[in-house]
Design an enzyme around this catalytic site. Structure first.
Site, PDB file in Angstrom:
ATOM      1  N   ASP A 251      41.805  43.298   4.611  1.00 20.01           N
ATOM      2  CA  ASP A 251      42.505  44.099   5.716  1.00 20.01           C
ATOM      3  C   ASP A 251      43.820  44.511   5.054  1.00 20.01           C
ATOM      4  O   ASP A 251      44.253  44.158   4.202  1.00 20.01           O
ATOM      5  CB  ASP A 251      42.358  43.177   6.909  1.00 20.01           C
ATOM      6  CG  ASP A 251      43.046  41.619   6.599  1.00 20.01           C
ATOM      7  OD1 ASP A 251      43.758  41.517   5.468  1.00 20.01           O
ATOM      8  OD2 ASP A 251      42.565  40.862   7.307  1.00 20.01           O
TER       9      ASP A 251
ATOM     10  N   ASN B 262      41.911  30.964  15.999  1.00 22.10           N
ATOM     11  CA  ASN B 262      41.199  31.181  17.091  1.00 22.10           C
ATOM     12  C   ASN B 262      39.817  31.770  16.239  1.00 22.10           C
ATOM     13  O   ASN B 262      38.738  31.932  16.877  1.00 22.10           O
ATOM     14  CB  ASN B 262      41.454  32.426  17.625  1.00 22.10           C
ATOM     15  CG  ASN B 262      41.709  33.743  16.823  1.00 22.10           C
ATOM     16  OD1 ASN B 262      41.496  33.687  15.474  1.00 22.10           O
ATOM     17  ND2 ASN B 262      42.128  35.006  17.141  1.00 22.10           N
TER      18      ASN B 262
ATOM     19  N   HIS C 264      38.940  33.773  13.823  1.00 22.41           N
ATOM     20  CA  HIS C 264      38.821  34.822  13.303  1.00 22.41           C
ATOM     21  C   HIS C 264      38.857  34.988  11.609  1.00 22.41           C
ATOM     22  O   HIS C 264      39.252  33.846  11.060  1.00 22.41           O
ATOM     23  CB  HIS C 264      40.183  35.800  13.508  1.00 22.41           C
ATOM     24  CG  HIS C 264      41.413  35.659  12.852  1.00 22.41           C
ATOM     25  ND1 HIS C 264      42.603  36.257  13.130  1.00 22.41           N
ATOM     26  CD2 HIS C 264      41.710  34.900  11.898  1.00 22.41           C
ATOM     27  CE1 HIS C 264      43.402  36.204  12.512  1.00 22.41           C
ATOM     28  NE2 HIS C 264      42.938  35.296  11.596  1.00 22.41           N
TER      29      HIS C 264
ATOM     30  N   GLU D  88      38.689  39.305  15.427  1.00 19.00           N
ATOM     31  CA  GLU D  88      39.181  38.607  16.355  1.00 19.00           C
ATOM     32  C   GLU D  88      37.971  38.153  17.382  1.00 19.00           C
ATOM     33  O   GLU D  88      36.970  38.875  17.390  1.00 19.00           O
ATOM     34  CB  GLU D  88      39.946  39.052  17.302  1.00 19.00           C
ATOM     35  CG  GLU D  88      41.192  39.898  16.554  1.00 19.00           C
ATOM     36  CD  GLU D  88      42.204  38.568  16.074  1.00 19.00           C
ATOM     37  OE1 GLU D  88      41.986  37.423  15.984  1.00 19.00           O
ATOM     38  OE2 GLU D  88      43.436  39.071  15.571  1.00 19.00           O
TER      39      GLU D  88
END
Ligand code: PGA
Length: 240
Positions: free
Chosen positions: A67, A136, A138, A143
């Site tokens: 990313d 979380n 991810h 996400e």
């Protein structure tokens, strides 16, 4: 999914780096999928040590990062391009033309996504994809969501991710968008190695390993990969 628990982050870094060295030495033009964040830094340190002691060369290796932030110059001190050069590329013999990133400043992210997928395909796919996991759940910047993503796409970062990463930007507000490889593209890698260290990851790790496969916890998709290895330290494994 194979889960391995280690005594320390340092032991994980050694094991992960040995896995990479073996893959590179078996196929000297190996295609590596790489990740940023704090978790892989010790592994990159061990890879640099292996290079310095003549155990591995990156000369013919191709790399693809997961990313990149949008709206940040490529050579900004907080770009993932800069991070990877500081943490690994500038310290080994990788060739700059073999280093690949999504262009977070591309005018058309859909075209950029197509370019990236084609570039990966043109070298025969990713041999090993390294991943961290967010608190979380991810992976990359995928996400929690209602559906699994496919190829690379532009994502609006969640508040949880902003809270985790703002520290690197100091007083400057961090980017709100990023381009990330999607889950579908990540899952095409021949082998996946996810590393999680520290207690803050324990809840997400528990969900990934013990919970159902759901886009609400993106890393859970790794249960469906035929060669996924999860390396955990005791703290990250503490809720299993
Ligand atoms: P970290 O990030 O390695 O900095 O904890 C992991 C991730 O968010 O994927």
């Amino acid at each position: 999914m194979e889960v391995k628990i280690f005594n320390s982050a340092d032991e994980i870094a050694s094991a992960a780096s040995e896995m990479f060295v073996k893959i590179i030495n078996d196929k000297n033009d190996a295609v590596l999928g790489l990740a940023t964040g704090a978790t892989p830094v010790p592994t990159y340190g061990k890879l640099i040590e292996a290079y310095n002691s003549g155990k591995v060369s990156f000369k013919n290796v191709r790399t693809f990062n997961l990313d990149e932030y949008c709206d940040l110059p490529r050579d900004d001190k907080n770009s993932y391009y800069t991070f990877m050069h500081d943490q690994l590329f500038d310290k080994v013999d990788v060739c700059e033309e073999n280093v690949n990133f999504l262009d977070g400043n591309a005018a058309d992210w859909q075209k950029e996504s197509e370019r990236y997928s084609q570039a990966i395909e043109s070298v025969g796919g990713i041999d090993i994809q390294l991943l961290g996991i967010g608190t979380n759940g991810h992976i990359g910047f995928n996400e929690p969501a209602d559906a699994f993503t496919g190829d690379s796409f532009k994502v609006t970062l969640t508040q949880s991710t902003i809270n985790s990463n703002q520290k690197y930007f100091g007083d400057v507000p961090m980017p709100r968008y990023a381009l990330t490889m999607g889950i579908g593209l990540i899952m095409k890698a021949k082998k996946i190695l996810l590393i999680a260290t520290g207690e803050s990851k324990a809840e997400a790790v528990k969900g990934m390993i013990k919970g159902e496969v759901t886009p609400k916890l993106p890393a859970s998709v790794l249960n469906e990969h035929k060669d996924a290895i999860i390396m955990l330290d005791k703290a990250a494994a503490s809720l299993l």
